[in-house]
Each structure stands twice: as structure tokens, then as C-alpha cells.
Write a protein that holds these residues in place. Structure first.
Motif, PDB file in Angstrom:
ATOM      1  N   PHE A  19      14.023  -0.859  -5.466  1.00  0.00           N
ATOM      2  CA  PHE A  19      14.244  -0.312  -4.139  1.00  0.00           C
ATOM      3  C   PHE A  19      12.900  -0.308  -3.418  1.00  0.00           C
ATOM      4  O   PHE A  19      11.886   0.100  -3.989  1.00  0.00           O
ATOM      5  N   THR A  20      12.877  -0.788  -2.182  1.00  0.00           N
ATOM      6  CA  THR A  20      11.646  -0.818  -1.397  1.00  0.00           C
ATOM      7  C   THR A  20      11.912  -0.278   0.001  1.00  0.00           C
ATOM      8  O   THR A  20      13.066  -0.174   0.424  1.00  0.00           O
ATOM      9  N   LEU A  21      10.831   0.045   0.686  1.00  0.00           N
ATOM     10  CA  LEU A  21      10.926   0.495   2.069  1.00  0.00           C
ATOM     11  C   LEU A  21      10.117  -0.430   2.959  1.00  0.00           C
ATOM     12  O   LEU A  21       9.135  -1.036   2.516  1.00  0.00           O
ATOM     13  N   SER A  22      10.527  -0.499   4.209  1.00  0.00           N
ATOM     14  CA  SER A  22       9.829  -1.288   5.215  1.00  0.00           C
ATOM     15  C   SER A  22       8.819  -0.385   5.928  1.00  0.00           C
ATOM     16  O   SER A  22       9.113   0.782   6.189  1.00  0.00           O
ATOM     17  N   PRO A  23       7.645  -0.916   6.263  1.00  0.00           N
ATOM     18  CA  PRO A  23       6.632  -0.083   6.929  1.00  0.00           C
ATOM     19  C   PRO A  23       7.046   0.371   8.327  1.00  0.00           C
ATOM     20  O   PRO A  23       6.540   1.364   8.832  1.00  0.00           O
ATOM     21  N   GLU A  24       7.989  -0.324   8.955  1.00  0.00           N
ATOM     22  CA  GLU A  24       8.414   0.003  10.317  1.00  0.00           C
ATOM     23  C   GLU A  24       9.388   1.172  10.385  1.00  0.00           C
ATOM     24  O   GLU A  24       9.665   1.691  11.468  1.00  0.00           O
ATOM     25  N   LEU A  25       9.923   1.598   9.251  1.00  0.00           N
ATOM     26  CA  LEU A  25      10.891   2.692   9.255  1.00  0.00           C
ATOM     27  C   LEU A  25      10.261   3.971   9.780  1.00  0.00           C
ATOM     28  O   LEU A  25       9.094   4.259   9.521  1.00  0.00           O
ATOM     29  N   SER A  26      11.063   4.768  10.469  1.00  0.00           N
ATOM     30  CA  SER A  26      10.593   6.093  10.875  1.00  0.00           C
ATOM     31  C   SER A  26      10.528   6.971   9.621  1.00  0.00           C
ATOM     32  O   SER A  26      11.131   6.647   8.585  1.00  0.00           O
ATOM     33  N   ILE A  27       9.832   8.078   9.740  1.00  0.00           N
ATOM     34  CA  ILE A  27       9.742   9.025   8.630  1.00  0.00           C
ATOM     35  C   ILE A  27      11.137   9.501   8.236  1.00  0.00           C
ATOM     36  O   ILE A  27      11.475   9.543   7.052  1.00  0.00           O
ATOM     37  N   HIS A  28      11.958   9.824   9.220  1.00  0.00           N
ATOM     38  CA  HIS A  28      13.326  10.297   8.955  1.00  0.00           C
ATOM     39  C   HIS A  28      14.148   9.219   8.242  1.00  0.00           C
ATOM     40  O   HIS A  28      14.849   9.508   7.270  1.00  0.00           O
ATOM     41  N   GLU A  29      14.069   7.974   8.721  1.00  0.00           N
ATOM     42  CA  GLU A  29      14.824   6.875   8.087  1.00  0.00           C
ATOM     43  C   GLU A  29      14.332   6.638   6.660  1.00  0.00           C
ATOM     44  O   GLU A  29      15.134   6.405   5.758  1.00  0.00           O
ATOM     45  N   LEU A  31      12.973   8.809   4.581  1.00  0.00           N
ATOM     46  CA  LEU A  31      13.465   9.887   3.728  1.00  0.00           C
ATOM     47  C   LEU A  31      14.959   9.747   3.473  1.00  0.00           C
ATOM     48  O   LEU A  31      15.421   9.947   2.348  1.00  0.00           O
ATOM     49  N   MET A  32      15.710   9.368   4.485  1.00  0.00           N
ATOM     50  CA  MET A  32      17.156   9.180   4.312  1.00  0.00           C
ATOM     51  C   MET A  32      17.435   8.065   3.302  1.00  0.00           C
ATOM     52  O   MET A  32      18.301   8.203   2.433  1.00  0.00           O
ATOM     53  N   GLN A  33      16.695   6.957   3.398  1.00  0.00           N
ATOM     54  CA  GLN A  33      16.911   5.841   2.465  1.00  0.00           C
ATOM     55  C   GLN A  33      16.506   6.215   1.040  1.00  0.00           C
ATOM     56  O   GLN A  33      17.209   5.886   0.085  1.00  0.00           O
ATOM     57  N   LEU A  34      15.363   6.897   0.886  1.00  0.00           N
ATOM     58  CA  LEU A  34      14.946   7.341  -0.448  1.00  0.00           C
ATOM     59  C   LEU A  34      16.002   8.260  -1.054  1.00  0.00           C
ATOM     60  O   LEU A  34      16.370   8.111  -2.223  1.00  0.00           O
ATOM     61  N   THR A  35      16.473   9.198  -0.261  1.00  0.00           N
ATOM     62  CA  THR A  35      17.463  10.166  -0.741  1.00  0.00           C
ATOM     63  C   THR A  35      18.773   9.485  -1.107  1.00  0.00           C
ATOM     64  O   THR A  35      19.339   9.755  -2.167  1.00  0.00           O
ATOM     65  N   ALA A  36      19.242   8.576  -0.264  1.00  0.00           N
ATOM     66  CA  ALA A  36      20.491   7.855  -0.540  1.00  0.00           C
ATOM     67  C   ALA A  36      20.384   7.021  -1.813  1.00  0.00           C
ATOM     68  O   ALA A  36      21.347   6.894  -2.565  1.00  0.00           O
ATOM     69  N   ALA A  37      19.204   6.472  -2.066  1.00  0.00           N
ATOM     70  CA  ALA A  37      18.988   5.645  -3.262  1.00  0.00           C
ATOM     71  C   ALA A  37      18.644   6.485  -4.493  1.00  0.00           C
ATOM     72  O   ALA A  37      18.468   5.942  -5.578  1.00  0.00           O
ATOM     73  N   GLN A  38      18.539   7.804  -4.311  1.00  0.00           N
ATOM     74  CA  GLN A  38      18.163   8.732  -5.376  1.00  0.00           C
ATOM     75  C   GLN A  38      16.823   8.344  -6.007  1.00  0.00           C
ATOM     76  O   GLN A  38      16.659   8.340  -7.221  1.00  0.00           O
ATOM     77  N   GLU A  39      15.872   8.004  -5.152  1.00  0.00           N
ATOM     78  CA  GLU A  39      14.519   7.640  -5.583  1.00  0.00           C
ATOM     79  C   GLU A  39      13.543   8.705  -5.099  1.00  0.00           C
ATOM     80  O   GLU A  39      13.728   9.287  -4.038  1.00  0.00           O
ATOM     81  N   ARG A  40      12.492   8.952  -5.880  1.00  0.00           N
ATOM     82  CA  ARG A  40      11.459   9.912  -5.489  1.00  0.00           C
ATOM     83  C   ARG A  40      10.342   9.252  -4.694  1.00  0.00           C
ATOM     84  O   ARG A  40       9.559   9.921  -4.042  1.00  0.00           O
ATOM     85  N   GLY A  41      10.261   7.941  -4.779  1.00  0.00           N
ATOM     86  CA  GLY A  41       9.240   7.189  -4.064  1.00  0.00           C
ATOM     87  C   GLY A  41       9.571   5.715  -4.153  1.00  0.00           C
ATOM     88  O   GLY A  41      10.435   5.312  -4.936  1.00  0.00           O
ATOM     89  N   ALA A  42       8.858   4.916  -3.338  1.00  0.00           N
ATOM     90  CA  ALA A  42       9.158   3.486  -3.337  1.00  0.00           C
ATOM     91  C   ALA A  42       7.965   2.688  -2.833  1.00  0.00           C
ATOM     92  O   ALA A  42       7.190   3.162  -1.995  1.00  0.00           O
ATOM     93  N   PRO A  43       7.846   1.457  -3.323  1.00  0.00           N
ATOM     94  CA  PRO A  43       6.840   0.556  -2.764  1.00  0.00           C
ATOM     95  C   PRO A  43       7.211   0.219  -1.320  1.00  0.00           C
ATOM     96  O   PRO A  43       8.392   0.145  -0.968  1.00  0.00           O
ATOM     97  N   VAL A  44       6.194   0.020  -0.513  1.00  0.00           N
ATOM     98  CA  VAL A  44       6.377  -0.422   0.873  1.00  0.00           C
ATOM     99  C   VAL A  44       5.920  -1.871   0.906  1.00  0.00           C
ATOM    100  O   VAL A  44       4.792  -2.182   0.501  1.00  0.00           O
ATOM    101  N   VAL A  45       6.810  -2.746   1.368  1.00  0.00           N
ATOM    102  CA  VAL A  45       6.518  -4.186   1.360  1.00  0.00           C
ATOM    103  C   VAL A  45       6.771  -4.789   2.737  1.00  0.00           C
ATOM    104  O   VAL A  45       7.562  -4.268   3.521  1.00  0.00           O
ATOM    105  N   ASP A  46       6.098  -5.927   2.988  1.00  0.00           N
ATOM    106  CA  ASP A  46       6.352  -6.660   4.231  1.00  0.00           C
ATOM    107  C   ASP A  46       7.485  -7.662   4.004  1.00  0.00           C
ATOM    108  O   ASP A  46       8.072  -7.714   2.916  1.00  0.00           O
ATOM    109  N   LYS A  47       7.772  -8.473   4.993  1.00  0.00           N
ATOM    110  CA  LYS A  47       8.879  -9.431   4.908  1.00  0.00           C
ATOM    111  C   LYS A  47       8.665 -10.501   3.837  1.00  0.00           C
ATOM    112  O   LYS A  47       9.614 -11.111   3.361  1.00  0.00           O
ATOM    113  N   GLN A  48       7.400 -10.737   3.456  1.00  0.00           N
ATOM    114  CA  GLN A  48       7.089 -11.717   2.404  1.00  0.00           C
ATOM    115  C   GLN A  48       7.031 -11.068   1.016  1.00  0.00           C
ATOM    116  O   GLN A  48       6.643 -11.698   0.051  1.00  0.00           O
TER     117      GLN A  48
END
Length: 166
Positions: A19-29, A31-48
């Protein structure tokens, strides 16, 4: 530690599609994605799929908590992510990673480079081991030349240990 664990590499145990997050996400988005995925943290990656950083629930919650005090707080995952990220290679041995995750060698072996004891009193190995817990992440991005290959967690290692020793 069993030989089957000692010889195991990170790439054999890691989650290859983490599970990864995009750097463009808002703080709220984020947190919502981390929570939905039941993850405590995630790598942030670019499109590549290059590793840019790592963000945790704690980072995001701290920011949301501070909004009460600072209305102009940074509002994107990229603004909060940790950029000094401890990473591992797929070729690293699981046994070495376990040591890194759970043992503070300086507390366990309180000696100088020349072998001089630096502790204030004698403690048995068992006593030192109890006090030698490491303050390290429980999740490590697995990278090769800056690209995210996967993630390895303490939970994955514990599960494997239980199945081998079980």
C-alpha cells in the motif's frame, strides 16, 4: 534463530505490492486511505514508483491536531512525510533486519571500539538484553536504486517465525 530464518532474504518475505500514498493527497485523504487500508503508515511514491518518503498515522494525526493552533498548516502528504527513511534491500538477510529492528547493540554491548566497558555497573547479558530494545521502525521500504520494490514489516517476520517454530 532457526536456519530457515537465518538464510531467508527480505525479498522472500516482503509484501511485493505494498500500500502506498501519493504526495499530492491532502492530509485528510491520506489519513482516510491509511485507515481504510488498516495501515499505520505507508511509503510515499511518485508516478514512477520512486520512494519519496514515508508517512504515518501519527504524522497525519499530529498535523490535524495542530490545525486548531495553526490554520495555515501544511496540507499535503508531501509536506508531512518523513524524507530521511530507513530502507532495506531485497538481498538483506531477515536475521540482520530482526537485529536492527529489535536490538540496540550499544545498550547490549556497552563497550568502546577498543573493548573498554562503559557501563556504570555489572549487568548480566540477560539483564542488558531486557534493556536493549531498539527504537527503530516496524516497517521498512524495500528499495533498489530508489525504486520501491516492496515493504517488510515486523508483523510479517513474527508470523514467519511462528510458522517455522510452531
Amino acid at each position: 534463530m532457526p536456519k530457515s530464518i537465518i538464510n531467508l532474504t527480505v525479498s522472500e518475505l516482503m509484501e511485493a505490492t505494498p500500500f502506498t500514498l501519493s504526495p499530492e493527497l491532502s492530509i485528510h485523504e491520506g489519513l482516510m486511505q491509511l485507515t481504510a487500508a488498516q495501515e499505520r503508515g505507508a511509503p510515499v511514491v511518485d508516478k514512477q514508483n520512486r520512494l519519496l518518503g514515508f508517512v504515518s498515522q501519527q504524522d497525519l494525526l499530529r498535523c490535524l491536531w495542530s490545525e486548531e493552533y495553526n490554520k495555515h498548516i501544511n496540507s499535503h502528504v508531501a509536506d508531512l512525510m518523513q524524507t530521511q527513511v530507513m530502507t532495506v534491500s531485497g538481498n538483506d538477510k531477515i536475521a540482520d533486519l530482526v537485529e536492527l529492528m529489535v536490538v540496540d547493540r550499544e545498550k547490549l554491548f556497552p563497550v568502546t571500539a577498543s573493548g573498554m566497558y562503559t557501563g556504570s555497573r555489572f549487568m548480566s547479558y540477560e539483564e542488558r538484553l531486557r534493556h536493549a530494545s531498539a527504537n527503530k521502525p516496524s516497517s521498512f521500504p524495500v528499495v533498489n536504486e530508489g525504486l520501491l520494490l516492496g515493504v517488510i514489516t515486523r508483523e510479517q517476520i513474527a508470523t514467519k517465525m511462528c510458522s517455522v517454530m510452531g
